[in-house]
Design a protein around this motif. Structure first.
Motif, mmCIF file in Angstrom:
data_model
loop_
_atom_site.group_PDB
_atom_site.id
_atom_site.type_symbol
_atom_site.label_atom_id
_atom_site.label_comp_id
_atom_site.label_asym_id
_atom_site.label_seq_id
_atom_site.Cartn_x
_atom_site.Cartn_y
_atom_site.Cartn_z
ATOM 1 N N THR A 159 0.874 -1.218 -0.010
ATOM 2 C CA THR A 159 0.221 -0.016 0.109
ATOM 3 C C THR A 159 0.962 1.315 -0.059
ATOM 4 N N ASP A 160 2.108 0.874 0.379
ATOM 5 C CA ASP A 160 3.100 2.059 0.343
ATOM 6 C C ASP A 160 3.741 2.486 -0.967
ATOM 7 N N GLY A 161 3.410 1.621 -2.072
ATOM 8 C CA GLY A 161 4.130 1.650 -3.435
ATOM 9 C C GLY A 161 5.375 0.756 -3.292
ATOM 10 N N LYS A 162 5.919 0.291 -2.109
ATOM 11 C CA LYS A 162 7.252 -0.699 -2.113
ATOM 12 C C LYS A 162 6.439 -1.965 -2.544
ATOM 13 N N ILE A 163 7.605 -2.984 -2.722
ATOM 14 C CA ILE A 163 7.755 -4.225 -2.836
ATOM 15 C C ILE A 163 7.632 -4.955 -1.523
ATOM 16 N N TRP A 164 6.351 -5.619 -1.069
ATOM 17 C CA TRP A 164 6.460 -6.367 0.110
ATOM 18 C C TRP A 164 6.754 -7.735 0.081
ATOM 19 N N GLY A 165 7.012 -8.646 1.174
ATOM 20 C CA GLY A 165 6.969 -9.916 0.971
ATOM 21 C C GLY A 165 7.492 -10.760 2.103
ATOM 22 N N GLY A 166 7.702 -10.215 3.395
ATOM 23 C CA GLY A 166 8.105 -10.592 4.593
ATOM 24 C C GLY A 166 7.121 -9.850 5.702
ATOM 25 N N GLU A 167 5.888 -10.308 5.831
ATOM 26 C CA GLU A 167 5.134 -9.351 6.561
ATOM 27 C C GLU A 167 4.427 -10.071 7.532
ATOM 28 N N GLY A 220 15.606 -2.903 -10.034
ATOM 29 C CA GLY A 220 14.281 -3.387 -10.192
ATOM 30 C C GLY A 220 14.070 -4.736 -10.320
ATOM 31 N N GLU A 221 13.589 -5.440 -11.180
ATOM 32 C CA GLU A 221 13.246 -6.972 -11.519
ATOM 33 C C GLU A 221 14.267 -7.396 -11.917
ATOM 34 N N LEU A 222 15.305 -6.806 -12.352
ATOM 35 C CA LEU A 222 16.423 -7.548 -12.572
ATOM 36 C C LEU A 222 17.158 -8.375 -11.359
ATOM 37 N N ALA A 223 17.018 -7.576 -10.183
ATOM 38 C CA ALA A 223 17.456 -8.284 -9.004
ATOM 39 C C ALA A 223 16.852 -9.641 -8.669
ATOM 40 N N ILE A 224 15.687 -9.792 -9.192
ATOM 41 C CA ILE A 224 15.086 -11.292 -9.364
ATOM 42 C C ILE A 224 15.825 -12.320 -10.015
ATOM 43 N N ARG A 225 16.256 -11.931 -11.081
ATOM 44 C CA ARG A 225 17.018 -12.661 -11.958
ATOM 45 C C ARG A 225 18.447 -12.761 -11.462
ATOM 46 N N GLU A 226 18.927 -11.915 -10.955
ATOM 47 C CA GLU A 226 20.314 -11.930 -10.339
ATOM 48 C C GLU A 226 20.627 -11.489 -8.908
ATOM 49 N N PRO A 227 20.368 -12.512 -8.177
ATOM 50 C CA PRO A 227 20.509 -12.357 -6.654
ATOM 51 C C PRO A 227 21.779 -11.484 -6.309
ATOM 52 N N ALA A 228 22.704 -11.229 -6.907
ATOM 53 C CA ALA A 228 24.087 -10.579 -6.683
ATOM 54 C C ALA A 228 23.725 -9.130 -6.515
ATOM 55 N N ARG A 229 22.746 -8.578 -7.242
ATOM 56 C CA ARG A 229 22.293 -7.136 -7.140
ATOM 57 C C ARG A 229 21.811 -6.890 -5.883
ATOM 58 N N GLN A 283 23.231 6.269 -6.728
ATOM 59 C CA GLN A 283 22.490 7.476 -7.267
ATOM 60 C C GLN A 283 21.039 6.941 -7.122
ATOM 61 N N ASN A 284 20.658 5.787 -6.503
ATOM 62 C CA ASN A 284 19.388 5.297 -6.279
ATOM 63 C C ASN A 284 18.623 5.417 -7.685
ATOM 64 N N PHE A 285 19.191 4.910 -8.650
ATOM 65 C CA PHE A 285 18.443 5.143 -10.229
ATOM 66 C C PHE A 285 18.031 3.683 -10.132
ATOM 67 N N ASN A 286 16.547 3.650 -10.599
ATOM 68 C CA ASN A 286 15.974 2.153 -10.983
ATOM 69 C C ASN A 286 16.266 1.212 -9.868
ATOM 70 N N CYS A 287 16.136 1.832 -8.417
ATOM 71 C CA CYS A 287 16.308 1.074 -7.400
ATOM 72 C C CYS A 287 14.964 0.959 -6.336
ATOM 73 N N ILE A 288 14.595 -0.184 -6.215
ATOM 74 C CA ILE A 288 13.372 -0.453 -5.552
ATOM 75 C C ILE A 288 13.769 -1.091 -4.309
ATOM 76 N N GLU A 289 12.847 -0.578 -3.212
ATOM 77 C CA GLU A 289 12.915 -1.264 -1.799
ATOM 78 C C GLU A 289 11.893 -2.217 -1.713
ATOM 79 N N THR A 290 12.472 -3.346 -0.975
ATOM 80 C CA THR A 290 11.581 -4.675 -0.814
ATOM 81 C C THR A 290 11.601 -5.117 0.550
ATOM 82 N N SER A 291 10.729 -5.789 1.122
ATOM 83 C CA SER A 291 10.831 -6.448 2.363
ATOM 84 C C SER A 291 10.547 -7.897 2.115
ATOM 85 N N SER A 292 11.167 -8.262 0.738
ATOM 86 C CA SER A 292 10.736 -9.720 0.497
ATOM 87 C C SER A 292 11.626 -10.926 1.203
ATOM 88 N N THR A 293 10.891 -11.885 1.516
ATOM 89 C CA THR A 293 11.645 -12.942 2.002
ATOM 90 C C THR A 293 12.204 -13.614 0.963
#
Length: 454
Positions: A159-167, A220-229, A283-293
């Motif tokens: 609801t805050d526009g961030k990506i949740w996942g450990g709630e 963003g979603e590239l971090a899903i495919r590349e955990p090193a990010r 630079q916080n460019f295309n960087c998304i916050e997530t609480s994802s487990t």
């Protein structure tokens, strides 16, 4: 289609729920029955979405179903959300969006109530004049006017526009007090505003009481495919980076933080590639916050060497972490921070522990990381239960209210067995039947259950 009879629900509305996207399915409520479809797979694949949409339209036409309400995920870009908007116009139906993790939790609550045949009671008044919420019970189970829900998955729009996942959520029929400090120094977290019925109905109070620490998904979603990010972004938070540590009898020392971080990802990126990613983070460019487990466990799996910096299938890295786990170490205790009256499980602290102990048994470290998440979220719930207002009419007890575990990552054996054990300690038996999946394949069912007001 599977069908489930819903006891004591007299709603005359026909409700269509379209689920999520990564494991598409739909559900329909009509005349006291929930019709639950098959899992059509990842709807990002056009062939799957075409089949999903075709079967949905065919079912609506053949059964002469005209929905009054259409439920979708909160994410504005899901294919199912866009489809829901189209269908709501076609049928002149009300379109309501349900937050992803709330739907996960209510799918499992509904599974216990409906499929496990627990008796369902209507609210009643207490001597204090407070309504006790709907509950279900048999000889082993009772859901009172407060229960806790945990949702663990890869991604879900918050609801805050961030990506949740450990709630962690507290779900009740009474209003928690505004945030304050207790004599124990524990903050009651700020409750959701449920004035917007696109997110939460007003029959229940749904409060996000805590979550995993937000980490940064570089790209963003590239971090899903590349955990090193995401590993890079976590290591960048370390307050101490120039410490010595040994690995296979070799001592490492680093001149600066960037050299320290690069050491752990140099197998996956050249120095130039790393510099680009690090600059993007700064630079916080295309960087998304997530609480994802899921993202945390992916990064743990990569750090310990169980997965590569790629994703060939959903939850692959997390699965490899789980199957390579043995007995956990017992010297790591959860670190919980109170930030803006919310309890945050510090996952950076987890990685500091893993780095400092990187020369130890990797399989034991893998188990330790998973247990840390389970213990930490459980600790958040325990602290919250200590400050339940007396006006709620709940008798103080050493036993916690029921904890409903949901989301795709909650199928993790170490995590699920931990919470099963905690519920049993409290004298609570939660159904483990797989009839309604904990992950996205059960989400439309949860959207229906949520709307019906359980």
């Amino acid at each position: 289609m599977q069908t489930f009879s819903v006891p004591n629900i007299r709603s005359k509305k026909t409700i269509l729920a379209l689920g999520a996207e990564s494991a598409g399915n739909f559900s329909i409520f009509k005349n006291g029955i929930i019709h639950f479809s098959q899992n059509f797979g990842d709807l990002l694949k056009e062939v799957n979405f075409t089949k999903y949409e075709t079967e949905l339209n065919k079912y609506l036409k053949n059964k002469k179903i005209k929905p009054d309400v259409i439920l979708t995920d909160l994410h504005p870009d899901f294919k199912t959300t866009r489809l829901g908007i189209e269908l709501s116009k076609k049928y002149k139906a009300k379109h309501i969006q349900v937050q992803h993790h709330i739907a996960h939790i209510f799918s499992q609550l509904g599974k216990n109530m409906i499929i496990s045949n627990f008796q369902f009671f209507r609210p009643r008044r207490t001597s204090l004049g407070l309504a006790i919420s709907k509950q279900f019970s048999n000889s082993n189970v009772q859901i009172p006017n407060l229960f806790y829900g945990i949702a663990l998955d890869g991604t879900g729009y918050g609801t805050d526009g961030k990506i949740w996942g450990g709630e962690c959520f507290a779900i009740s029929n009474f209003q928690f007090f505004r945030p304050r400090r207790t004599s124990l120094g524990l903050a009651i977290s700020k409750q959701f505003s449920n004035s917007n019925d696109k997110i939460f109905k007003q029959k229940m109070r749904i409060e996000r009481i805590g979550h995993l620490e937000n980490q940064i998904m570089i790209g963003g979603e590239l971090a899903i495919r590349e955990p090193a990010r995401i590993l890079i972004s976590i290591l960048d938070k370390f307050s101490i980076f120039n410490f010595k540590f040994s690995n296979n009898d070799k001592i490492y020392k680093f001149k600066n933080k960037k050299d320290f971080i690069f050491h752990f990802v140099k197998k996956y990126y050249s120095r130039n590639q790393f510099e680009l990613l690090y600059n993007q983070l700064e630079q916080n460019f295309n960087c998304i916050e997530t609480s994802s487990t899921g993202r945390i466990l992916d990064a743990v799996s990569l750090l310990l060497g169980f997965c590569k910096n790629e994703r060939k299938s959903k939850h692959q890295a997390t699965y490899l972490l789980e199957i390579n786990s043995s007995a956990p170490y017992t010297d790591l205790k959860p670190k919980i921070n109170i930030i803006k009256n919310n309890s945050i499980l510090n996952t950076t602290f987890l990685f500091e522990y893993l780095i400092k102990n990187i020369n130890k048994d990797k399989k034991r470290l893998a188990a330790t990381a998973q247990l840390y998440i389970a213990q930490g979220l459980h600790e958040i719930i325990k602290k919250h239960s200590l400050v339940i207002p007396a006006e709620a009419g709940i008798q103080k007890s050493s036993k916690l209210p029921p904890i409903i575990l949901s989301g795709g990552i909650s199928n993790n054996k170490i995590i699920s067995q931990y919470f099963s054990k905690q519920n049993k300690k409290a004298g609570i038996s939660i159904s483990e039947t797989p009839a309604i999946p904990r992950g996205d394949a059960g989400l439309s069912f949860g959207q229906i259950v949520y709307y019906l007001g359980f």
